[in-house]
Design a protein around this motif. Structure first.
Motif, PDB file in Angstrom:
ATOM      1  N   LEU A  27       0.903  -1.091  -0.179  1.00  0.00           N
ATOM      2  CA  LEU A  27      -0.094  -0.044   0.019  1.00  0.00           C
ATOM      3  C   LEU A  27       0.865   1.208  -0.093  1.00  0.00           C
ATOM      4  O   LEU A  27       0.458   2.254  -0.637  1.00  0.00           O
ATOM      5  CB  LEU A  27      -0.931  -0.133   1.249  1.00  0.00           C
ATOM      6  N   ILE A  28       1.963   1.148   0.872  1.00  0.00           N
ATOM      7  CA  ILE A  28       2.877   2.528   0.681  1.00  0.00           C
ATOM      8  C   ILE A  28       3.575   2.563  -0.631  1.00  0.00           C
ATOM      9  O   ILE A  28       3.524   3.752  -1.219  1.00  0.00           O
ATOM     10  CB  ILE A  28       4.158   2.122   1.853  1.00  0.00           C
ATOM     11  N   GLU A  29       3.893   1.493  -1.096  1.00  0.00           N
ATOM     12  CA  GLU A  29       4.516   1.667  -2.659  1.00  0.00           C
ATOM     13  C   GLU A  29       3.277   2.104  -3.544  1.00  0.00           C
ATOM     14  O   GLU A  29       3.727   2.955  -4.643  1.00  0.00           O
ATOM     15  CB  GLU A  29       4.783   0.169  -2.974  1.00  0.00           C
ATOM     16  N   ILE A  30       2.124   1.762  -3.306  1.00  0.00           N
ATOM     17  CA  ILE A  30       1.129   2.037  -4.537  1.00  0.00           C
ATOM     18  C   ILE A  30       0.731   3.725  -4.078  1.00  0.00           C
ATOM     19  O   ILE A  30       0.480   4.641  -5.083  1.00  0.00           O
ATOM     20  CB  ILE A  30      -0.300   1.530  -4.034  1.00  0.00           C
ATOM     21  N   VAL A  31       0.924   4.225  -2.897  1.00  0.00           N
ATOM     22  CA  VAL A  31       0.725   5.695  -2.585  1.00  0.00           C
ATOM     23  C   VAL A  31       1.831   6.364  -3.140  1.00  0.00           C
ATOM     24  O   VAL A  31       1.772   7.307  -3.695  1.00  0.00           O
ATOM     25  CB  VAL A  31       0.608   5.900  -0.969  1.00  0.00           C
ATOM     26  N   GLY A  32       3.199   5.823  -3.196  1.00  0.00           N
ATOM     27  CA  GLY A  32       4.469   6.330  -3.737  1.00  0.00           C
ATOM     28  C   GLY A  32       4.426   6.396  -4.963  1.00  0.00           C
ATOM     29  O   GLY A  32       4.553   7.403  -5.793  1.00  0.00           O
ATOM     30  N   LEU A  33       3.698   5.548  -5.814  1.00  0.00           N
ATOM     31  CA  LEU A  33       3.522   5.720  -7.327  1.00  0.00           C
ATOM     32  C   LEU A  33       2.416   6.454  -7.804  1.00  0.00           C
ATOM     33  O   LEU A  33       2.784   7.151  -8.799  1.00  0.00           O
ATOM     34  CB  LEU A  33       2.962   4.000  -7.613  1.00  0.00           C
ATOM     35  N   GLY A  34       1.394   6.441  -7.021  1.00  0.00           N
ATOM     36  CA  GLY A  34       0.243   7.670  -7.143  1.00  0.00           C
ATOM     37  C   GLY A  34       0.923   9.035  -7.065  1.00  0.00           C
ATOM     38  O   GLY A  34       0.569   9.951  -7.755  1.00  0.00           O
TER      39      GLY A  34
END
Length: 127
Positions: A26-33
């Motif tokens: 989830l942290i990676e997804i937020v960073g991607l966004g």
């Protein structure tokens, strides 16, 4: 002879590790966004692999609780990898002790629990 307490403890650690990987994804997804990724395909691949690892750990937790040998052996492989990553993190300066301990200690404890569970399940009853 089954050892439900050992299996439950090992399954709990495996489940917590799966939860930690989901949080990391989830942290990676937020960073991607937010545009932090330097390579979009690499970032997506890392997220997918992280989720696959979390699903595998969850399956190993369920299987370990059910007394399945495939789950214990898969869990042991993950724990060996976790301890190897923790030891490898000692080579990075400055040493990130929080990461090293947060990955290494549960990995080592779960490894010992999984081995103990296996030994308890395969112990021959004394007559």
């Amino acid at each position: 002879m089954r050892s439900p307490a050992l299996a439950f403890a090992a399954a709990a650690i495996l489940a917590l590790e799966a939860l930690a990987l989901i949080v990391f994804a989830l942290i990676e997804i937020v960073g991607l966004g937010s545009g932090d990724a330097s390579s979009l395909p690499t970032a997506i691949a890392l997220i997918v692999l992280t989720v696959i690892g979390a699903v595998a750990l969850a399956a190993f937790a369920i299987g370990t609780r059910s007394g399945r040998s495939w789950a214990r052996s898969g869990g042991i492989v993950f724990q060996v990898l976790a301890v190897a990553i923790a030891l490898a993190s000692l080579t990075i300066q400055p040493v990130q002790w929080l990461f090293t301990l947060a990955v290494g200690v549960p990995g080592l404890v779960c490894f010992v629990l999984l081995i103990a569970t296996t030994r308890a399940e395969n112990a021959t009853p004394s007559e």
